[in-house]
Design an enzyme around this catalytic site. Sequence first.
Site, short mmCIF file in Angstrom:
data_model
loop_
_atom_site.label_atom_id
_atom_site.label_comp_id
_atom_site.label_asym_id
_atom_site.label_seq_id
_atom_site.Cartn_x
_atom_site.Cartn_y
_atom_site.Cartn_z
CG ASP A 160 -14.34 -6.17 6.29
OD1 ASP A 160 -14.34 -5.88 5.08
OD2 ASP A 160 -14.89 -7.19 6.74
CG HIS B 169 -10.94 0.64 -1.49
ND1 HIS B 169 -11.21 -0.23 -0.45
CD2 HIS B 169 -11.19 -0.06 -2.63
CE1 HIS B 169 -11.59 -1.40 -0.95
NE2 HIS B 169 -11.59 -1.32 -2.27
CG LEU C 286 1.95 5.30 15.63
CD1 LEU C 286 1.46 4.34 16.72
CD2 LEU C 286 0.72 5.94 14.95
C1 FPP Z 1 -11.68 -3.91 3.07
O1 FPP Z 1 -12.90 -3.41 2.63
C2 FPP Z 1 -10.59 -3.01 2.79
C3 FPP Z 1 -9.58 -3.22 1.90
C4 FPP Z 1 -9.50 -4.43 1.08
C5 FPP Z 1 -8.51 -2.27 1.67
C6 FPP Z 1 -8.13 -1.38 2.80
C7 FPP Z 1 -7.67 -0.10 2.24
C8 FPP Z 1 -7.91 1.11 2.76
C9 FPP Z 1 -8.55 1.35 4.05
C10 FPP Z 1 -7.57 2.31 2.04
C11 FPP Z 1 -6.18 2.63 1.87
C12 FPP Z 1 -5.29 2.43 3.01
C13 FPP Z 1 -4.09 2.98 3.01
C14 FPP Z 1 -3.14 2.67 4.06
C15 FPP Z 1 -3.72 3.90 1.93
P1 FPP Z 1 -13.73 -4.26 1.58
O2 FPP Z 1 -13.46 -3.70 0.24
O3 FPP Z 1 -13.45 -5.70 1.74
O4 FPP Z 1 -15.21 -3.94 2.03
P2 FPP Z 1 -16.48 -4.85 1.86
O5 FPP Z 1 -16.28 -6.06 2.70
O6 FPP Z 1 -17.59 -3.97 2.35
O7 FPP Z 1 -16.62 -5.15 0.38
#
Ligand code: FPP
Length: 237
Positions: free
Chosen positions: A17, A34, A128
Amino acid sequence: MPTQKKSPPKHIAIIMDGNGRWAKSRGLQRWEGHQAGAESVKAVTEGCIEAKVEYLTLYAFSNENWNRPKDEVDALMKLLERFLKKKSKELKENNIRLQAIGNLQDLSPGALKALEKTIEETQDNTALTLILALSYGAREEIVHGVKGVLSDINDGKLDPSKIDTEKFSEYLYTARTPDPDLLIRTSGEKRLSNFLLWQISYAELFISDKLWPDFSKEDLLEAIEDFSDRERRYGEV
Ligand code: FPP
């Protein structure tokens, strides 16, 4: 007498997050957050191998994430596709087996194809098991499991008197995977967000204040160290 360290967790699950906030604090677009988050994925997989963790499940895209603006959803699908194509070689070199859980058919065709290809190519790897939760929601997973149970009862393949928690686990996406021992969430939020609700019943929780793109291999090793120092009693005394 020297104190004895507990073994590292066998299975770590992570709610990644804070990508959006990380980007915002730098005046960047959310998709750039991201993209930076994908680098932390690399760091934590390395950390897991170093610490001899056997399973790592990452919440990469929730069912609720489909409700984000179309631009962001498209960017996440593209990022996933690119990540899989680019990292496929690295996964193979590092002996990592890729798996995925969730409503995978809902992914973009490009992302799904890259995912299926990488899963197949890495299926015999042993260092893993990296499990991506994609288009995933725990309540939907449980309902899916209940439907599987009913269908097997109808077909005469399952005796209702044989259903217990262990049997039901076999109907979840995570069948044949041990439950997570440690659940990490970044960005200081203290919510479970519909992630692996059945499987984390006995997991230890570790909340990091770091935003996901800032979460490093050292942070992961610190969480593992913290886990190993805790005494797990499973409700006993
Ligand atoms: C939450 O941050 C994260 C996500 C919704 C997506 C997770 C994706 C990645 C870490 C990148 C790609 C991963 C792979 C495996 C390719 P948020 O957008 O909710 O952050 P915020 O709460 O600060 O808005």
